[in-house]
Design a protein around this motif. Structure first.
Motif, PDB file in Angstrom:
ATOM      1  N   VAL A   1     -24.295  -0.953  35.335  1.00 33.54           N
ATOM      2  CA  VAL A   1     -23.801   0.363  34.901  1.00 33.54           C
ATOM      3  C   VAL A   1     -22.785   0.886  35.914  1.00 33.54           C
ATOM      4  CG1 VAL A   1     -24.405   2.746  34.342  1.00 33.54           C
ATOM      5  CG2 VAL A   1     -26.007   0.885  33.787  1.00 33.54           C
ATOM      6  N   ILE A   2     -21.581   1.206  35.412  1.00 35.26           N
ATOM      7  CA  ILE A   2     -20.581   1.902  36.216  1.00 35.26           C
ATOM      8  C   ILE A   2     -20.574   3.357  35.770  1.00 35.26           C
ATOM      9  CG2 ILE A   2     -18.122   2.140  36.777  1.00 35.26           C
ATOM     10  CD1 ILE A   2     -17.838  -0.857  36.046  1.00 35.26           C
ATOM     11  N   THR A   3     -20.742   4.267  36.714  1.00 36.94           N
ATOM     12  CA  THR A   3     -20.655   5.696  36.403  1.00 36.94           C
ATOM     13  C   THR A   3     -19.409   6.263  37.066  1.00 36.94           C
ATOM     14  OG1 THR A   3     -23.035   6.033  36.148  1.00 36.94           O
ATOM     15  CG2 THR A   3     -21.725   7.965  36.725  1.00 36.94           C
ATOM     16  N   THR A   4     -18.588   6.951  36.280  1.00 34.15           N
ATOM     17  CA  THR A   4     -17.404   7.622  36.823  1.00 34.15           C
ATOM     18  C   THR A   4     -17.657   9.126  36.847  1.00 34.15           C
ATOM     19  OG1 THR A   4     -15.852   5.915  36.096  1.00 34.15           O
ATOM     20  CG2 THR A   4     -14.952   8.111  36.466  1.00 34.15           C
ATOM     21  N   LEU A   5     -17.521   9.706  38.027  1.00 35.71           N
ATOM     22  CA  LEU A   5     -17.654  11.151  38.192  1.00 35.71           C
ATOM     23  C   LEU A   5     -16.277  11.785  38.015  1.00 35.71           C
ATOM     24  CD1 LEU A   5     -19.902  11.180  41.415  1.00 35.71           C
ATOM     25  CD2 LEU A   5     -20.642  11.200  39.019  1.00 35.71           C
ATOM     26  N   HIS A   6     -16.209  12.808  37.179  1.00 35.57           N
ATOM     27  CA  HIS A   6     -14.924  13.441  36.875  1.00 35.57           C
ATOM     28  C   HIS A   6     -14.771  14.822  37.495  1.00 35.57           C
ATOM     29  CE1 HIS A   6     -13.250  10.525  33.967  1.00 35.57           C
ATOM     30  NE2 HIS A   6     -14.522  10.248  33.732  1.00 35.57           N
ATOM     31  N   GLY A   7     -15.838  15.375  38.043  1.00 38.55           N
ATOM     32  CA  GLY A   7     -15.673  16.664  38.711  1.00 38.55           C
ATOM     33  C   GLY A   7     -16.799  17.638  38.486  1.00 38.55           C
ATOM     34  N   THR A   8     -16.948  18.129  37.247  1.00 40.31           N
ATOM     35  CA  THR A   8     -17.911  19.205  37.018  1.00 40.31           C
ATOM     36  C   THR A   8     -19.352  18.765  37.242  1.00 40.31           C
ATOM     37  OG1 THR A   8     -17.852  18.711  34.647  1.00 40.31           O
ATOM     38  CG2 THR A   8     -16.454  20.497  35.421  1.00 40.31           C
ATOM     39  N   ASP A   9     -19.634  17.457  37.083  1.00 39.07           N
ATOM     40  CA  ASP A   9     -20.997  17.007  37.353  1.00 39.07           C
ATOM     41  C   ASP A   9     -21.337  17.144  38.832  1.00 39.07           C
ATOM     42  OD1 ASP A   9     -19.097  15.040  37.732  1.00 39.07           O
ATOM     43  OD2 ASP A   9     -20.169  13.490  36.641  1.00 39.07           O
ATOM     44  N   VAL A  10     -20.323  17.281  39.670  1.00 48.98           N
ATOM     45  CA  VAL A  10     -20.552  17.480  41.108  1.00 48.98           C
ATOM     46  C   VAL A  10     -20.199  18.910  41.514  1.00 48.98           C
ATOM     47  CG1 VAL A  10     -19.841  16.783  43.432  1.00 48.98           C
ATOM     48  CG2 VAL A  10     -20.149  15.054  41.631  1.00 48.98           C
ATOM     49  N   THR A  11     -18.984  19.346  41.166  1.00 52.64           N
ATOM     50  CA  THR A  11     -18.496  20.639  41.655  1.00 52.64           C
ATOM     51  C   THR A  11     -19.246  21.826  41.071  1.00 52.64           C
ATOM     52  OG1 THR A  11     -16.792  20.703  39.928  1.00 52.64           O
ATOM     53  CG2 THR A  11     -16.187  19.717  42.029  1.00 52.64           C
ATOM     54  N   ILE A  12     -19.856  21.649  39.890  1.00 51.16           N
ATOM     55  CA  ILE A  12     -20.638  22.739  39.281  1.00 51.16           C
ATOM     56  C   ILE A  12     -22.122  22.409  39.274  1.00 51.16           C
ATOM     57  CG2 ILE A  12     -21.038  24.069  37.166  1.00 51.16           C
ATOM     58  CD1 ILE A  12     -18.060  23.843  36.584  1.00 51.16           C
ATOM     59  N   LEU A  13     -22.500  21.303  38.626  1.00 49.85           N
ATOM     60  CA  LEU A  13     -23.918  20.947  38.545  1.00 49.85           C
ATOM     61  C   LEU A  13     -24.501  20.636  39.916  1.00 49.85           C
ATOM     62  CD1 LEU A  13     -23.956  18.630  35.366  1.00 49.85           C
ATOM     63  CD2 LEU A  13     -24.213  21.115  35.510  1.00 49.85           C
ATOM     64  N   GLY A  14     -23.679  20.057  40.784  1.00 49.41           N
ATOM     65  CA  GLY A  14     -24.161  19.686  42.112  1.00 49.41           C
ATOM     66  C   GLY A  14     -24.548  20.864  42.970  1.00 49.41           C
ATOM     67  N   HIS A  15     -24.048  22.060  42.618  1.00 48.07           N
ATOM     68  CA  HIS A  15     -24.391  23.264  43.384  1.00 48.07           C
ATOM     69  C   HIS A  15     -25.696  23.904  42.890  1.00 48.07           C
ATOM     70  CE1 HIS A  15     -20.849  23.753  45.989  1.00 48.07           C
ATOM     71  NE2 HIS A  15     -20.189  23.149  45.009  1.00 48.07           N
ATOM     72  N   ASP A  16     -26.222  23.393  41.792  1.00 49.11           N
ATOM     73  CA  ASP A  16     -27.496  23.877  41.263  1.00 49.11           C
ATOM     74  C   ASP A  16     -28.612  22.997  41.827  1.00 49.11           C
ATOM     75  OD1 ASP A  16     -29.790  24.453  39.797  1.00 49.11           O
ATOM     76  OD2 ASP A  16     -28.701  24.726  37.914  1.00 49.11           O
ATOM     77  N   PRO A  17     -29.486  23.554  42.680  1.00 49.62           N
ATOM     78  CA  PRO A  17     -30.539  22.731  43.289  1.00 49.62           C
ATOM     79  C   PRO A  17     -31.396  21.998  42.270  1.00 49.62           C
ATOM     80  CG  PRO A  17     -30.436  24.895  44.328  1.00 49.62           C
ATOM     81  CD  PRO A  17     -29.540  24.953  43.127  1.00 49.62           C
ATOM     82  N   ALA A  18     -31.567  22.590  41.089  1.00 51.71           N
ATOM     83  CA  ALA A  18     -32.403  21.970  40.062  1.00 51.71           C
ATOM     84  C   ALA A  18     -31.740  20.733  39.470  1.00 51.71           C
ATOM     85  CB  ALA A  18     -32.708  22.979  38.956  1.00 51.71           C
ATOM     86  N   LEU A  19     -30.400  20.686  39.505  1.00 50.05           N
ATOM     87  CA  LEU A  19     -29.684  19.561  38.913  1.00 50.05           C
ATOM     88  C   LEU A  19     -29.144  18.567  39.939  1.00 50.05           C
ATOM     89  CD1 LEU A  19     -27.709  21.392  36.080  1.00 50.05           C
ATOM     90  CD2 LEU A  19     -29.544  19.741  35.785  1.00 50.05           C
ATOM     91  N   ARG A  20     -29.096  18.984  41.204  1.00 50.73           N
ATOM     92  CA  ARG A  20     -28.541  18.107  42.242  1.00 50.73           C
ATOM     93  C   ARG A  20     -29.284  16.785  42.310  1.00 50.73           C
ATOM     94  NH1 ARG A  20     -28.678  21.243  47.279  1.00 50.73           N
ATOM     95  NH2 ARG A  20     -27.095  22.470  46.177  1.00 50.73           N
ATOM     96  N   ASN A  21     -30.605  16.845  42.229  1.00 53.52           N
ATOM     97  CA  ASN A  21     -31.409  15.617  42.267  1.00 53.52           C
ATOM     98  C   ASN A  21     -31.161  14.756  41.032  1.00 53.52           C
ATOM     99  OD1 ASN A  21     -32.578  16.152  44.740  1.00 53.52           O
ATOM    100  ND2 ASN A  21     -34.384  17.144  43.876  1.00 53.52           N
ATOM    101  N   THR A  22     -30.858  15.401  39.899  1.00 50.53           N
ATOM    102  CA  THR A  22     -30.581  14.651  38.678  1.00 50.53           C
ATOM    103  C   THR A  22     -29.269  13.890  38.812  1.00 50.53           C
ATOM    104  OG1 THR A  22     -31.660  16.451  37.463  1.00 50.53           O
ATOM    105  CG2 THR A  22     -30.449  14.826  36.169  1.00 50.53           C
ATOM    106  N   VAL A  23     -28.254  14.536  39.394  1.00 39.71           N
ATOM    107  CA  VAL A  23     -26.981  13.862  39.648  1.00 39.71           C
ATOM    108  C   VAL A  23     -27.202  12.689  40.599  1.00 39.71           C
ATOM    109  CG1 VAL A  23     -24.647  14.093  40.575  1.00 39.71           C
ATOM    110  CG2 VAL A  23     -25.648  15.963  39.234  1.00 39.71           C
TER     111      VAL A  23
END
Length: 380
Positions: A119-141
């Motif tokens: 599996v290749i995953t490409t990060l485009h931005g919002t999954d990190v710059t927005i979701l990554g700032h949410d402690p509840a979602l950071r572990n999911t990322v």
């Protein structure tokens, strides 16, 4: 040895407008042109698939509603479909765009199929710059990254931010975005300028986005207001989104309704760029800024904020101008410089063409992805 074989690649992406959808579909078409089978697993046909291609297949994710669920479980439906396509199409690898929810669904689908597929995953931005700032979602990322064989980012800036914010236990690889040079190039716009109500002698500033708060469209409008004090110009606001109605009200309140044109979503971006003189992109977050590359390829210099991945596309005072976030006065000043200095404009335009060709050419980027596809497929 897989290197000489044609691959079967499962692609999971958002089928809508936006940088990730553009890159995912353009990459798929170019890989298909190289003979690879590309299998798109999405909720609807990706918007850029205007023509059928013999090496591209679409596998629809159907989301059924069940009384036991308050909301339809898209991620579960996607995982089920991924598992089915892995098994029936004998895929060699998956290329997933966005960690959440796509990489997570890919990991689940892979387990359901009892598969060792890479599996290749490409990060485009919002999954990190927005979701990554949410402690509840950071572990999911982080989980999505860890479940991927390789994770790529669309800029070095996003790579660094991901390492700092998400703190994954594996390194990331930067592969830049690209455009279709056959589409984005100087074209004849015909009578488009007059059709939009723009006089022949008027200069045109353009902004293209999905009108979210992060795009700072009020800064675009304010910068244009300052430009319009000293130049005979129109502003084209291309796109749609949650902020559009408020922006229309702002334009009316500032008395700019005769000078600002809201075009809505358009497919004729090369033609719109052909009648434009300067691109404004004054966002507060931008992992790459694909519209800057599109504008550059069409011969339109940009004034953009010096944030995120933008400085990796715009070299200040070489192929465009960079300004601090929120500095609308400086953005207007730089735009006026371009509008009033023909020699400077011509230099920026030619340097922009060189940037597209030398640093971001599609053949170079697609080859990087193809090499990665072979590595991941061959490692399983």
């Amino acid at each position: 040895m897989l290197k000489l074989e044609k691959l079967k690649v499962g692609v999971i992406c958002y089928p809508s407008l936006g940088g990730s959808g553009v890159v995912a579909t353009e990459l798929g078409k170019m890989m298909a042109d190289r003979g690879h089978e590309m299998h798109y697993i999405t909720s609807e046909r990706p918007f850029r698939f205007l023509d059928a291609h013999p090496n591209i297949q679409f596998h629809e994710v159907k989301i059924d509603g069940y009384a036991v669920f308050k909301y339809p479980p898209y991620d579960i439906a996607l995982a089920n479909r991924i598992a089915h396509v892995i098994e029936t199409e004998k895929l060699d690898l998956l290329h997933v765009h966005y960690a959440v929810p796509h990489a997570v669904s890919a990991a689940l689908g892979k387990d359901m199929a009892n598969s060792t597929i890479g599996v290749i995953t490409t990060l485009h931005g919002t999954d990190v710059t927005i979701l990554g700032h949410d402690p509840a979602l950071r572990n999911t990322v982080r989980y999505g990254i860890h479940k991927s064989t390789i994770t790529t980012t669309v800029s070095e800036s996003l790579r660094q931010e991901t390492l700092e914010l998400i703190e994954p236990e594996k390194d990331l690889l930067t592969i830049y975005n690209f455009i279709d040079e056959n589409k984005y190039r100087p074209v004849d716009a015909g009578k488009l300028k007059s059709e939009l109500g723009i006089e022949r002698h008027e200069k045109v500033i353009i902004h293209i986005s999905n009108f979210r708060a992060v795009k700072r469209v009020p800064d675009i409008i304010e910068s244009f207001r300052l430009v319009a004090k000293k130049a005979n110009a129109k502003l084209l606001l291309v796109g749609d989104g949650p902020e559009k109605m408020a922006m229309e009200e702002l334009v009316h309140d500032l008395g700019l309704q005769d000078n600002v044109i809201f075009t809505g979503k358009r497919d004729d971006l090369p033609e719109l760029l052909a009648i434009s003189n300067v691109m404004f992109l004054l966002s507060e977050k931008e992992a790459f800024g694909l519209v800057l590359l599109e504008a550059m390829a069409c011969g339109v210099p940009s004034v953009a904020t010096a944030i995120g991945g933008i400085p990796e596309v715009i070299e200040d005072s070489v192929n465009g101008f960079l300004v601090p976030l929120g500095d609308t006065a400086l953005a207007a000043e730089k735009a006026l410089q371009l509008l009033q200095d023909d020699k400077l404009y011509a230099t920026f335009k030619e340097n922009g063409f060189a940037t597209v060709s030398d640093k971001f050419h599609s053949s170079t980027i697609v080859t990087q992805y193809e090499k990665l596809y072979y590595e991941v497929a061959g490692s399983q």
